[in-house]
Enzyme design. Structure first.
Site, short mmCIF file in Angstrom:
data_model
loop_
_atom_site.label_atom_id
_atom_site.label_comp_id
_atom_site.label_asym_id
_atom_site.label_seq_id
_atom_site.Cartn_x
_atom_site.Cartn_y
_atom_site.Cartn_z
N PRO A 42 0.86 -1.19 0.16
CG PRO A 42 -0.67 -1.65 1.78
CD PRO A 42 0.61 -2.02 1.24
CE LYS A 43 2.69 7.50 -3.30
NZ LYS A 43 2.29 8.54 -2.49
CD1 TRP A 44 1.91 2.37 4.13
CD2 TRP A 44 -0.29 2.64 4.56
NE1 TRP A 44 1.43 1.05 4.43
CE2 TRP A 44 0.46 1.27 4.91
CE3 TRP A 44 -1.61 2.99 4.98
CZ2 TRP A 44 -0.74 0.13 5.14
CZ3 TRP A 44 -2.47 1.86 5.25
CH2 TRP A 44 -2.13 0.67 5.24
CG ASP A 189 -1.68 8.88 -1.79
OD1 ASP A 189 -2.77 9.53 -2.32
OD2 ASP A 189 -0.37 9.02 -2.00
N GLY A 190 -2.61 4.94 -3.03
CA GLY A 190 -2.36 3.96 -4.27
C GLY A 190 -1.43 2.64 -3.70
#
Length: 455
Positions: A42-44, A189-190
């Site tokens: 995950p993009k935090w 976020d992505g």
């Protein structure tokens, strides 16, 4: 060959005054790269953090190389419980607030007063999400493949047993990564993609990232003009309380030819009430000449915009105009469209996931189901966190050059960030980066004020 990192030196007493490495970055792509050989995380949406430890000395470095440790003493304390005498870890700082992660609460921690930092560290304690291990004890792991670095991080985290130090989940299955995005309702976020044999390459865009595409249908409640009288930005609103249109952000990335057509389009809708709830700001004690003036429009134009994140009920950055929505009734443009940050409960559940190495030597993940829980808003959070001192323009140092301010190297205040955003919007310039110092922000403010003829 990557040189031996300076953090491996055995000096455990001297303060840490310089970041040991520049963080590795990611290149934005349209689609996730496909197997074999790729891992997904995950993009935090927090503050990127390089965590360095040499004995009793611990520092947290921002992406831009600024020290953050004094703003997050509880995270420093958590890292001090790790048994390893020397560490270099890569991760993300986040702050849970009620039912979700709050970026506004995270920003509020960047405050010059030690007493306020101490209070907020108790009232809104931060967490750190770890996703890479660059070194531990006498071992510099930057040249090691990511699969080995991740295994080392996994082993380090398994001995902690703390809820404030979280292991970021990882999978080798792209469908699982896509489900993270779908299950989070867009709150992540992505997704970041890394090759399993990738060494840590400081400063290089060696990873890949796919960002969420979030859209919202907004009422155009007004617009601002630039110094030449052209349309500088469209001001966007949503109905949060029935019948009241609240300002939630703006869009200003227009070509010169588009501005001509925009002027004609908005002219036909002038003369309306504009924003009847939260409206563009007026004067402040450090910017008394700011009128908050804008051209109010009737509640008739609906625009679909692309945004990145929401903080305190507003778009955090400028948005991109995607298309006009003549088929959409303005009354349908409500605040429940906006995506909140992911919840701490989901975060902790993700942190419990464990990486293993399968028979082929590739990293794999035994993952529990990523639950999607209903999100709630935090309309009053910003006011609860508000500190009047943040509204003061740092011109208390006017006798000095900004570069020589006592606190010039501190991160810019929330007030500076807000004012810079407004000035950039009015001048038709790109928004300021998040990691400006107070001195850099003041210099940018002065330049924009001069450009707009306000000196």
């Amino acid at each position: 060959m990557i040189e031996r990192s300076t953090y491996l030196q055995r000096d455990t007493v001297r303060p840490l005054v310089k970041p040991p490495v520049v963080p590795m970055e990611a290149l934005l792509v349209g689609d996730l790269p496909q197997p074999p050989g790729w891992c997904y995380e995950p993009k935090w949406d927090g503050f990127r953090a390089l965590i360095e430890r040499k004995g009793e000395s611990i520092e947290i470095w921002s992406k831009s190389g600024k020290p953050l440790g004094r703003y997050f003493p509880e995270v420093v304390d958590a890292i001090s419980t790790i048994r390893n005498e020397r560490l270099l870890l890569d991760g993300e700082l986040v702050v849970p607030m009620g039912n979700h992660l709050s970026f506004a609460a995270l920003q509020a921690r960047l405050h010059p007063a030690a007493s306020r930092i101490a209070r907020l560290s108790r009232e809104t304690p931060a967490q750190v999400i770890l996703f890479d291990c660059l070194g531990k004890d006498d071992e510099d792991m930057r040249a090691a493949p990511f699969s080995e670095r991740r295994a080392a991080l996994e082993a380090l985290h398994s001995n902690l047993g703390r809820s404030d130090v979280i292991l970021s989940p990882l999978t080798t299955i792209p469908g699982e990564a896509q489900r993270w995005l779908a299950a989070s309702g867009g709150a992540l976020d992505g997704v970041i993609a890394k090759q399993s044999d990738l060494p840590y390459l400081p400063g290089q865009r060696a990873m890949r990232k796919v960002k969420q595409r979030r859209t919202a249908d907004c009422v155009v409640g007004g617009y601002r003009k630039d110094a030449k009288g052209r349309v500088a930005s469209l001001l966007l609103g949503l109905y949060v309380v029935q019948g009241r249109l609240d300002l939630v952000g703006f869009t200003s990335a227009f070509r010169a030819t588009e501005r001509v057509a925009l002027a004609t389009k908005v002219k036909a809708h002038e003369g309306g009430p504009g924003f009847t709830g939260r409206a563009p700001g007026g004067p402040s004690r450090w910017n008394p000449d700011k009128s908050g003036h804008y051209v109010a429009l009737k509640h008739e134009l609906v625009a679909e915009v692309v945004y990145d994140q929401v903080t305190s009920g507003r778009f955090r950055h400028g948005t991109k105009l995607l298309r006009w929505r003549p088929d959409k009734a303005p009354c349908q443009c409500t605040g429940d469209q906006l995506i909140r940050e992911v919840k701490p409960a989901e975060l902790i559940e993700l942190g419990r996931r464990r990486l293993t190495i399968n028979g082929s030597g590739e990293p794999s993940l035994r993952a529990s189901r990523f639950r999607n829980e209903e999100r709630t808003r935090d309309e009053h959070m910003a006011e609860e966190l508000r500190n009047p001192k943040l509204d003061e323009h740092p011109r208390s140092n006017t006798e000095k050059d900004p570069a020589d301010w006592v606190s010039g190297d501190d991160p810019m205040t929330g007030a500076q960030a807000s004012y810079l955003t407004t000035l950039c919007e009015e001048a038709g310039e790109d928004l300021p980066p998040r990691d400006l110092t107070k001195a850099e922000a003041s210099q940018r403010i002065d330049a924009l004020r001069a450009k707009l003829g306000r000196d």
